[in-house]
Design an enzyme around this catalytic site. Sequence first.
Site, PDB file in Angstrom:
ATOM      1  N   CYS A  75       2.290  21.844 -17.416  1.00 15.27           N
ATOM      2  CA  CYS A  75       0.689  22.599 -17.200  1.00 15.27           C
ATOM      3  C   CYS A  75       0.329  23.263 -18.601  1.00 15.27           C
ATOM      4  O   CYS A  75      -0.778  23.163 -19.032  1.00 15.27           O
ATOM      5  CB  CYS A  75       0.557  23.797 -16.008  1.00 15.27           C
TER       6      CYS A  75
ATOM      7  N   HIS B  11      -5.867  27.048 -17.924  1.00 10.64           N
ATOM      8  CA  HIS B  11      -5.273  26.123 -16.944  1.00 10.64           C
ATOM      9  C   HIS B  11      -5.757  26.598 -15.752  1.00 10.64           C
ATOM     10  O   HIS B  11      -5.544  27.614 -15.329  1.00 10.64           O
ATOM     11  CB  HIS B  11      -4.027  26.073 -17.515  1.00 10.64           C
TER      12      HIS B  11
ATOM     13  N   ASN C 220      -5.024  21.961  -9.237  1.00  4.86           N
ATOM     14  CA  ASN C 220      -4.143  21.861 -10.226  1.00  4.86           C
ATOM     15  C   ASN C 220      -4.056  20.771 -10.863  1.00  4.86           C
ATOM     16  O   ASN C 220      -2.732  20.160 -10.536  1.00  4.86           O
ATOM     17  CB  ASN C 220      -2.905  22.837 -10.320  1.00  4.86           C
TER      18      ASN C 220
END
Length: 256
Positions: free
Chosen positions: A39, A177, A207
């Site tokens: 990520c 993020h 996500n």
Amino acid sequence: ISLLIVATTTPDNTFPSTATLVQKKIGIKGVAFDVQAVCAGFVFALSIAKSMMKDNNYKNCLVVGADSMSKLLDWENRSTAVLFGDGAGAVILENEKNINSNLDDWGILSNIIHSDGKYYDILKTNGGVSSNKKIGSIEMIGKEVFKHAVEKLTFSFKEALNLSGKNIEQIDWLIPHQANQRILSAVADKLKIDPLKVISTVMHHGNTSAASIPLALDYAINNKKIINGHLLGFQAIGGGLSWGASVIRYGKPQII
């Protein structure tokens, strides 16, 4: 485009790099390779791109964040299956010659990246080509990830602010993020930034790992939130653990 960096955890093939596949499909020449920091991959890729453009004088760089996280999910595990999504986004960095220092306060002003393998096991997959010939599915110790995410995202963004010579009041938009809304809200509270200045798109696509920052950036630009000259903050954390932050002046000044 003379430099192409793709941040991805879910490549089309084990090899070659997804970046070379993108290079083939869009028909460009130059250097192309992947970055794997889960990520945090997009922030890592930005840091690498800035360094390479500075040291090797690349003119333009395409930085891509792309992940298909649904392929790594165990749909029986609701603690992870409901969190992740698929997506891709990209930015182009341009290496401008600085004339009379009029570009000093534009572009990527600072990058901070970190990794700590001590936390390898709190967010990982249970497979890999060299361990069991499987891609594996995501395993996460949620409480530990939440704790480290809030702490490390907050601290690294303060580092990036200090390195850039800016303060939190000067940030027009924070683009994290998109891990989950609880983390976004907790980090905003720790940083003492107005929650209305935090771009949140997690409700739209979950996500999406390395894709989430460029997707949120695109959303904010298209909705006329971000305009030329705005001061932006990026921050991300992923498995490894790996994390980082950037401070960026978006766009470029009109040179008369």
